[in-house]
Design a protein around this motif. Structure first.
Motif, PDB file in Angstrom:
ATOM      1  N   VAL A  13       0.844  -1.199   0.000  1.00  0.00           N
ATOM      2  CA  VAL A  13       0.000   0.000   0.000  1.00  0.00           C
ATOM      3  C   VAL A  13       0.880   1.250   0.000  1.00  0.00           C
ATOM      4  CG1 VAL A  13      -1.833   1.260   1.198  1.00  0.00           C
ATOM      5  CG2 VAL A  13      -1.818  -1.242   1.264  1.00  0.00           C
ATOM      6  N   PRO A  14       1.272   1.681  -1.195  1.00  0.00           N
ATOM      7  CA  PRO A  14       2.105   2.884  -1.257  1.00  0.00           C
ATOM      8  C   PRO A  14       1.327   4.132  -0.834  1.00  0.00           C
ATOM      9  CG  PRO A  14       1.770   1.920  -3.455  1.00  0.00           C
ATOM     10  CD  PRO A  14       0.963   1.114  -2.497  1.00  0.00           C
ATOM     11  N   VAL A  15       2.036   4.986  -0.090  1.00  0.00           N
ATOM     12  CA  VAL A  15       1.412   6.226   0.370  1.00  0.00           C
ATOM     13  C   VAL A  15       1.955   7.396  -0.460  1.00  0.00           C
ATOM     14  CG1 VAL A  15       1.036   7.785   2.334  1.00  0.00           C
ATOM     15  CG2 VAL A  15       1.198   5.309   2.709  1.00  0.00           C
ATOM     16  N   TYR A  16       1.049   8.166  -1.014  1.00  0.00           N
ATOM     17  CA  TYR A  16       1.417   9.360  -1.775  1.00  0.00           C
ATOM     18  C   TYR A  16       0.791  10.573  -1.108  1.00  0.00           C
ATOM     19  CZ  TYR A  16       2.481   5.989  -5.500  1.00  0.00           C
ATOM     20  OH  TYR A  16       2.997   4.957  -6.215  1.00  0.00           O
ATOM     21  N   THR A  17       1.261  11.743  -1.515  1.00  0.00           N
ATOM     22  CA  THR A  17       0.483  12.929  -1.170  1.00  0.00           C
ATOM     23  C   THR A  17      -0.667  12.991  -2.164  1.00  0.00           C
ATOM     24  OG1 THR A  17       1.646  14.432  -2.661  1.00  0.00           O
ATOM     25  CG2 THR A  17       2.563  14.155  -0.430  1.00  0.00           C
ATOM     26  N   ILE A  18      -1.722  13.708  -1.774  1.00  0.00           N
ATOM     27  CA  ILE A  18      -2.854  13.785  -2.697  1.00  0.00           C
ATOM     28  C   ILE A  18      -2.489  14.602  -3.935  1.00  0.00           C
ATOM     29  CG2 ILE A  18      -3.967  15.811  -1.629  1.00  0.00           C
ATOM     30  CD1 ILE A  18      -6.658  14.031  -2.149  1.00  0.00           C
ATOM     31  N   GLU A  19      -1.514  15.514  -3.793  1.00  0.00           N
ATOM     32  CA  GLU A  19      -1.064  16.261  -4.966  1.00  0.00           C
ATOM     33  C   GLU A  19      -0.395  15.310  -5.961  1.00  0.00           C
ATOM     34  OE1 GLU A  19      -0.536  17.210  -1.832  1.00  0.00           O
ATOM     35  OE2 GLU A  19      -1.539  19.164  -1.667  1.00  0.00           O
ATOM     36  N   GLU A  20       0.362  14.356  -5.437  1.00  0.00           N
ATOM     37  CA  GLU A  20       0.996  13.373  -6.336  1.00  0.00           C
ATOM     38  C   GLU A  20      -0.051  12.554  -7.083  1.00  0.00           C
ATOM     39  OE1 GLU A  20       5.210  12.502  -3.949  1.00  0.00           O
ATOM     40  OE2 GLU A  20       3.396  11.445  -3.339  1.00  0.00           O
ATOM     41  N   LEU A  21      -1.074  12.124  -6.349  1.00  0.00           N
ATOM     42  CA  LEU A  21      -2.128  11.342  -7.007  1.00  0.00           C
ATOM     43  C   LEU A  21      -2.856  12.198  -8.045  1.00  0.00           C
ATOM     44  CD1 LEU A  21      -3.653   9.298  -4.014  1.00  0.00           C
ATOM     45  CD2 LEU A  21      -2.082   8.496  -5.796  1.00  0.00           C
ATOM     46  N   GLN A  22      -3.069  13.459  -7.691  1.00  0.00           N
ATOM     47  CA  GLN A  22      -3.734  14.355  -8.642  1.00  0.00           C
ATOM     48  C   GLN A  22      -2.880  14.493  -9.902  1.00  0.00           C
ATOM     49  OE1 GLN A  22      -2.959  18.133  -9.167  1.00  0.00           O
ATOM     50  NE2 GLN A  22      -4.319  17.780 -10.916  1.00  0.00           N
ATOM     51  N   GLN A  23      -1.565  14.602  -9.717  1.00  0.00           N
ATOM     52  CA  GLN A  23      -0.656  14.703 -10.880  1.00  0.00           C
ATOM     53  C   GLN A  23      -0.727  13.454 -11.749  1.00  0.00           C
ATOM     54  OE1 GLN A  23       1.243  16.993 -12.338  1.00  0.00           O
ATOM     55  NE2 GLN A  23       0.451  18.511 -10.903  1.00  0.00           N
ATOM     56  N   MET A  24      -0.747  12.273 -11.096  1.00  0.00           N
ATOM     57  CA  MET A  24      -0.846  11.014 -11.855  1.00  0.00           C
ATOM     58  C   MET A  24      -2.119  10.988 -12.685  1.00  0.00           C
ATOM     59  SD  MET A  24       0.269   8.029  -9.199  1.00  0.00           S
ATOM     60  CE  MET A  24       1.362   8.435  -7.852  1.00  0.00           C
ATOM     61  N   ALA A  25      -3.217  11.426 -12.075  1.00  0.00           N
ATOM     62  CA  ALA A  25      -4.487  11.440 -12.802  1.00  0.00           C
ATOM     63  C   ALA A  25      -4.384  12.382 -13.989  1.00  0.00           C
ATOM     64  CB  ALA A  25      -5.632  11.872 -11.870  1.00  0.00           C
ATOM     65  N   GLN A  26      -3.772  13.549 -13.744  1.00  0.00           N
ATOM     66  CA  GLN A  26      -3.662  14.556 -14.800  1.00  0.00           C
ATOM     67  C   GLN A  26      -2.793  14.048 -15.946  1.00  0.00           C
ATOM     68  OE1 GLN A  26      -3.232  18.551 -13.261  1.00  0.00           O
ATOM     69  NE2 GLN A  26      -2.053  19.174 -15.066  1.00  0.00           N
ATOM     70  N   GLU A  27      -1.736  13.313 -15.581  1.00  0.00           N
ATOM     71  CA  GLU A  27      -0.870  12.764 -16.627  1.00  0.00           C
ATOM     72  C   GLU A  27      -1.614  11.768 -17.509  1.00  0.00           C
ATOM     73  OE1 GLU A  27       2.557  11.391 -14.432  1.00  0.00           O
ATOM     74  OE2 GLU A  27       2.981  13.483 -13.846  1.00  0.00           O
ATOM     75  N   LYS A  28      -2.547  11.056 -16.918  1.00  0.00           N
ATOM     76  CA  LYS A  28      -3.311  10.063 -17.691  1.00  0.00           C
ATOM     77  C   LYS A  28      -4.264  10.722 -18.673  1.00  0.00           C
ATOM     78  CE  LYS A  28      -3.470   6.137 -14.488  1.00  0.00           C
ATOM     79  NZ  LYS A  28      -3.763   4.789 -15.011  1.00  0.00           N
ATOM     80  N   VAL A  29      -4.936  11.793 -18.237  1.00  0.00           N
ATOM     81  CA  VAL A  29      -6.039  12.316 -19.049  1.00  0.00           C
ATOM     82  C   VAL A  29      -5.839  13.759 -19.505  1.00  0.00           C
ATOM     83  CG1 VAL A  29      -7.771  10.771 -18.071  1.00  0.00           C
ATOM     84  CG2 VAL A  29      -7.306  12.972 -16.973  1.00  0.00           C
ATOM     85  N   GLY A  30      -4.747  14.356 -19.100  1.00  0.00           N
ATOM     86  CA  GLY A  30      -4.501  15.736 -19.524  1.00  0.00           C
ATOM     87  C   GLY A  30      -5.275  16.731 -18.682  1.00  0.00           C
ATOM     88  N   THR A  31      -5.106  18.005 -19.026  1.00  0.00           N
ATOM     89  CA  THR A  31      -5.779  19.073 -18.293  1.00  0.00           C
ATOM     90  C   THR A  31      -7.035  19.479 -19.057  1.00  0.00           C
ATOM     91  OG1 THR A  31      -3.633  19.856 -17.556  1.00  0.00           O
ATOM     92  CG2 THR A  31      -5.499  21.371 -17.276  1.00  0.00           C
TER      93      THR A  31
END
Lengths: 508, 508
Positions: A460-478
């Motif tokens: 269970v890797p722990v990220y900051t929520i900003e990191e997760l938000q960045q990952m999501a953004q990288e997948k689908v763009g802005t």
């Protein structure tokens, strides 16, 4: 919260802006209905039309419950009569609006029959119409606990409640647990029965007097209307409780379970609310195995109840099921035979303005999100296109639990779930502790204790929520920023009655 | 009714005089408490004294229930603290006062701690003291249904309710049916729990959270006080249910049964309330045999419930037992295991000011009398010496049944039961249909139908009530008229809140 709330809305409606999820201990003056006393007069009426004409007047507030869910016939029957007789300026105050109610509400809005709505949520054609400015006044969205609060304190004053029931005797003693259209707990409707000025029961099943157990009591009921059918049994609850096979959902469910079982709350006597849907059922299944493996039993399971939760009760893994609504037939059918499945009303479930609700004692809750932002604010109300397609339900209420987990995928299709700012803020980040996604978790920085206890869970890797938000953004763009007109079409109340956000008219 | 009611009482207290037993269908504005919201704060307190000091203030109205009957410890514990701390000018508003409470109330009156009382009744040293003018203001006697009405409409505004319970969890979820001091239905106390500003549960049995079934709910409760013992199990209900062997009582019981079974109401689906006491149990036994012989089953039995009535339920001779209180252990113990024994609150039982009470649907009731006069007015409140020694209970309420039977001997010792004028009018002759004595029956002339149907019952001679009164007078002579001082010591309300009579100070 830094949401854009126009000043004129605050002034006009006399709202405070949301500041805290701590309700405190204010003095609360409750209200009570004015009623017409009766002493044995006949209450059974064959014609729903006669009763509508006798009880409804222009400008009144009428209410319904949504326990029949997509199998509901009562709402459409009553609204058809109301529309055909040309009533005007009604306020609709149902516990929620299901899809089967959409088209007739749109028609009622277009004809000026309904000019105000307060609900837990709305979807489909109705959400679309309201988002495009069809309703005269802004909808007020309230959580289940907040609706109870609003009714108990007079913010919602129900003139006539039309309550469909699977059984009633001639005087109005009724419950939700017996009959062909049984749906189990009458939790939300119990508020209407207690507080509405006039209470009309609608049923297809008149039982010998006195009918027991009486969740709704004859002391509360003015009319009992006999109709051919109150609902479609096949559509009231999802029939079979389907366990998800989606690998992403399974991964999330498994991680949710890891978070729960590695927290300090997972101990004998803990309590939880898992909710409905395939992913929630998966969590319940994983949790069950962990409880067996660790010889841990729960004191209670809360909320909308499903058959897998009833199974835990029957297995002895859960002592009590505190039941405000049932999501499937298995849960509904068990209520009348299992003494430990206690029916609770919406106030007992989640009202912050009484002497203590079940949610106050809740250890662990798993909730969903359409969006969650980097402040942990959650949107369960509007889509990424700004259109209303959701419901608060018990989201704000249960989020006050000691460990509030949001389970959500990073993205859905081409749309990010984790965003810089939610389109609509429904549940404040103050209430959220952990976000679980398929790639790992994020912990609210306020919860330093959880950062510690959950930092070394295998797999269970722990990220900051900003990191997760960045990952999501990288997948689908802005995405292109949404554009709205200035007009406010809906108000989102927090459960204390303050205003947490507004929804504006979508720009086409 | 032609009772002597001083004008100043009517004016000062803003009373209407009783005119009819037909409540009609007025609009009723109910009231609701102001409460202190809590969200999970600890409610359990060890010191009853601390809670009394935190909640009670001079001039307040404090309430109790009488479900522990002669086994009650809670009333004395709380009143001891209240007296010892020198509170003044309190109003006592219990559901009733049992003998075990008498001496401490007398003490509280003498010390100026209690200056107002409203109750269903009183007896012994307390009735004697009040009758001799000890209390500052007149007692108000109300029936169980009228107390519910008065609480629901604000005529009784309870500041603090001290409610003893045989079990509760730490948040105040409690019932009357489990534990060493179980008494069954919490019927009367449910009014206090719902309407008091502050609700204090007192228990010796803290159960794991959440405790179910919850007759009293955590949403209503401010404090849960843990004490050593709330009551004496042996004195809560009469242990064995003794069947009378007195030939006169047996004769009356048999005749009561003849009256019932020869009336039009004795048919499948009928309903009845028999009450408690050896003679009532005898009626229940005779009625049972008649039901078997005639293959007739009852839809429900109502009221204070005894084991013989539960036996009828278990035998299938009665479909439902609607239970506002239990008179013995057998009835109390059956409640948690028999789904058809429905707990009802005092409002559902008998309040005329709601949307319909159980008594409205009652076919047959058997009631007792200290005196009944030639206008069929009944006294259940004062002795032939004018001293208070009774209780209205549900007498006025159940007397609205379709067939109301008073069972009473012609004389008791040297005192006539049937008199030209009752000492105190409690239940109006309007409500009474048949008087049954050991020599025969009298039928209210208003009931021409009963005069016909009961005129030729073998072994049941029909007299006018004047004839029965004459027979009683011949047996015991004409007593010297009672003498009273002018001062009014008690007001007898009818169940609608009008004044039906007053009791004056006895002259020594």
């Amino acid at each position: 919260m830094n949401r854009e709330i126009p000043d004129e809305i605050l002034k006009e409606k006399n709202y405070e802006v949301y500041t805290t999820d701590n309700f405190g201990t204010p003095l609360i003056q409750k209200v009570a209905p004015k009623l017409r006393a009766t002493t044995g007069e006949e209450k059974v009426v064959d014609s729903l039309e006669d009763v509508v004409l006798k009880t409804v007047e222009d400008g009144m507030t009428v209410s319904f419950h949504h326990h029949f869910r997509e199998g509901d016939y009562v709402f459409n029957k009553v609204m058809r009569i109301i529309i055909d007789h040309g009533f005007k300026n009604l306020t609709l105050a149902p516990s929620s609006l299901t899809n089967v109610m959409n088209d007739i509400v749109v028609e009622a809005i277009e004809k000026g029959v309904v000019t105000n709505i307060t609900s837990s949520g709305m979807r489909g054609s109705l959400g679309d119409a309201v988002s495009h400015g069809a309703l005269k006044n802004p909808v007020i969205f309230r959580s289940h606990g907040n609706r109870a609060r609003a009714i108990e304190t007079g913010a919602i004053k129900i003139d006539v409640a039309f309550l469909g029931v699977p059984n009633s005797d001639a005087m109005g003693n009724a419950n939700g647990m017996d009959g062909a259209t049984a749906f189990g707990s009458l939790g939300y409707a119990l508020m209407d029965a207690q507080y509405a000025q006039t209470v009309v029961l609608v049923t297809d099943n008149i039982k010998p007097y006195p009918n027991t157990p009486a969740s709704i009591k004859q002391t509360q009921v003015d009319y009992v209307v006999k109709v051919d059918a109150v609902g479609n049994p096949d559509k009231i609850g999802s029939g079979a409780t389907r366990f998800t096979k989606d690998p992403k959902e399974l991964k999330i469910a498994k991680t949710v379970n890891e978070v729960i079982t590695h927290s300090e709350y997972f101990k004998d006597g803990f309590s939880f609310q898992t909710g409905s849907g395939g992913a929630a059922l998966a969590v319940t299944r994983f949790l069950r195995q962990s409880m067996i493996d660790n010889q841990i039993k729960a004191s209670f399971a809360l909320g909308g109840i499903t058959k897998p939760t009833i199974d835990l009760l029957e297995e002895g893994l859960v002592d009590k099921v505190m039941d405000v609504q049932d999501f499937d037939k298995g849960a509904a059918e068990s209520m009348h035979q299992n003494k430990s499945q206690q029916e609770i009303d919406a106030s007992w479930y989640a009202d912050p303005a009484n002497k203590g609700a079940m949610v106050d004692a809740l250890d662990v809750v798993i909730l969903s999100a359409l969006e969650i932002d980097t402040k942990f604010n959650v949107n369960v109300m509007s889509g990424s296109d700004g259109v209303i397609r959701g419901a608060i339900g018990g989201h704000q209420d249960a989020a006050t639990a000691k460990l509030t987990i949001i389970s959500a995928p990073l993205v859905r299709g081409r749309i990010a779930t984790i965003v810089p700012d939610v389109t609509t803020a429904v549940t404040p980040g103050d209430s959220i502790d952990v976000l679980v996604t398929e790639v790992g978790i994020a912990i609210n920085p306020k919860r330093k204790d959880l950062l510690e206890s959950l930092s070394k869970v295998p797999g269970v890797p722990v990220y900051t929520i900003e990191e997760l938000q960045q990952m999501a953004q990288e997948k689908v763009g802005t995405p292109k920023p949404l554009e709205f007109n200035d007009r406010v079409v809906a108000l989102i109340e927090y459960r204390d009655g303050s205003l947490i956000d507004v929804i504006k008219e979508v720009k086409d």
